[in-house]
Design an enzyme around this catalytic site. Structure first.
Site, mmCIF file in Angstrom:
data_model
loop_
_atom_site.group_PDB
_atom_site.id
_atom_site.type_symbol
_atom_site.label_atom_id
_atom_site.label_comp_id
_atom_site.label_asym_id
_atom_site.label_seq_id
_atom_site.Cartn_x
_atom_site.Cartn_y
_atom_site.Cartn_z
ATOM 1 C CB ILE A 43 21.144 -24.872 -42.266
ATOM 2 C CG1 ILE A 43 21.737 -23.455 -42.354
ATOM 3 C CG2 ILE A 43 20.506 -25.118 -40.889
ATOM 4 C CD1 ILE A 43 20.698 -22.347 -42.408
ATOM 5 C CD GLU A 44 25.018 -31.256 -42.947
ATOM 6 O OE1 GLU A 44 25.364 -31.868 -41.913
ATOM 7 O OE2 GLU A 44 25.617 -31.359 -44.043
ATOM 8 C CD GLU A 55 25.318 -23.863 -53.401
ATOM 9 O OE1 GLU A 55 24.915 -24.239 -52.273
ATOM 10 O OE2 GLU A 55 26.057 -24.554 -54.109
HETATM 11 N N1 THU Z 1 25.888 -28.670 -50.081
HETATM 12 C C1 THU Z 1 25.725 -27.324 -50.305
HETATM 13 O O1 THU Z 1 25.560 -26.539 -49.372
HETATM 14 N N2 THU Z 1 25.747 -26.892 -51.582
HETATM 15 C C2 THU Z 1 25.886 -27.699 -52.677
HETATM 16 O O2 THU Z 1 25.698 -27.252 -53.806
HETATM 17 C C3 THU Z 1 26.295 -29.093 -52.488
HETATM 18 C C4 THU Z 1 26.059 -29.642 -51.127
HETATM 19 C C5 THU Z 1 25.822 -29.155 -48.696
HETATM 20 C C6 THU Z 1 24.595 -29.959 -48.395
HETATM 21 C C7 THU Z 1 25.057 -30.787 -47.222
HETATM 22 O O3 THU Z 1 24.866 -30.032 -46.039
HETATM 23 C C8 THU Z 1 26.553 -30.969 -47.465
HETATM 24 O O4 THU Z 1 26.926 -29.984 -48.412
HETATM 25 C C9 THU Z 1 26.916 -32.345 -47.987
HETATM 26 O O5 THU Z 1 26.164 -32.682 -49.092
#
Ligand code: THU
Length: 138
Positions: A43-44, A55
């Site tokens: 979720i950004e 995770e």
């Molecule tokens: N991201 C994850 O959800 N899990 C990880 O272990 C690596 C990165 C997400 C964070 C961000 O929303 C996107 O991937 C790019 O980094």
């Protein structure tokens, strides 16, 4: 639970990823020792730092529901336009959260490569000599 089934649940979770900035969508399925599965997606945020990985979403959902005993997590991820997904290993921050709640010798991290082959790692392999609750006297 079958490891392939857990990957399929992670793929379902990935559909909910909110990624208007990176377009990199990740899904996770966290299996408790009692057999329950908690899904998580990334979720950004427009201001970037509050963004949360898939995770950690899964862990925080589970812990906030009273779960403390975890067996495995399946993780899938890749850019939204990708036709096949490659290995998406957890970031360092998520590995540290796993270290808080999981036994590094037994907790399994299940990934899927571009050939649809599963790869399973123990947390201690992905976070060697990890600092965790025992270092703090727990
Ligand atoms: N991201 C994850 O959800 N899990 C990880 O272990 C690596 C990165 C997400 C964070 C961000 O929303 C996107 O991937 C790019 O980094």
């Amino acid at each position: 639970m079958d490891r392939r089934e857990l990957i399929d649940i992670a793929l379902e979770a990935r559909k909910m990823a909110y990624t208007p900035y990176s377009h990199h969508k990740v899904g996770a399925a966290l299996l408790t020792k009692g057999g329950k599965v908690y899904k998580g997606c990334n979720i950004e945020s427009a201001s970037y730092t509050p963004s949360n990985c898939a995770e950690r979403t899964a862990f925080f959902k589970a812990v906030s529901e009273g779960e403390r005993n975890f067996e495995a997590i399946a993780i899938v991820g890749g850019f939204e336009e990708a036709t096949t997904l490659g290995l998406c290993a957890p970031c360092g921050v998520c590995r540290q959260v796993m270290m808080e709640f999981c036994n590094p010798k037994t907790f399994e991290i299940i990934l899927c490569d571009e050939h649809n082959e599963l790869h399973t790692y123990k947390l201690e392999e992905l976070l060697p000599l990890g600092f965790g609750p025992t270092n703090m006297g727990l």
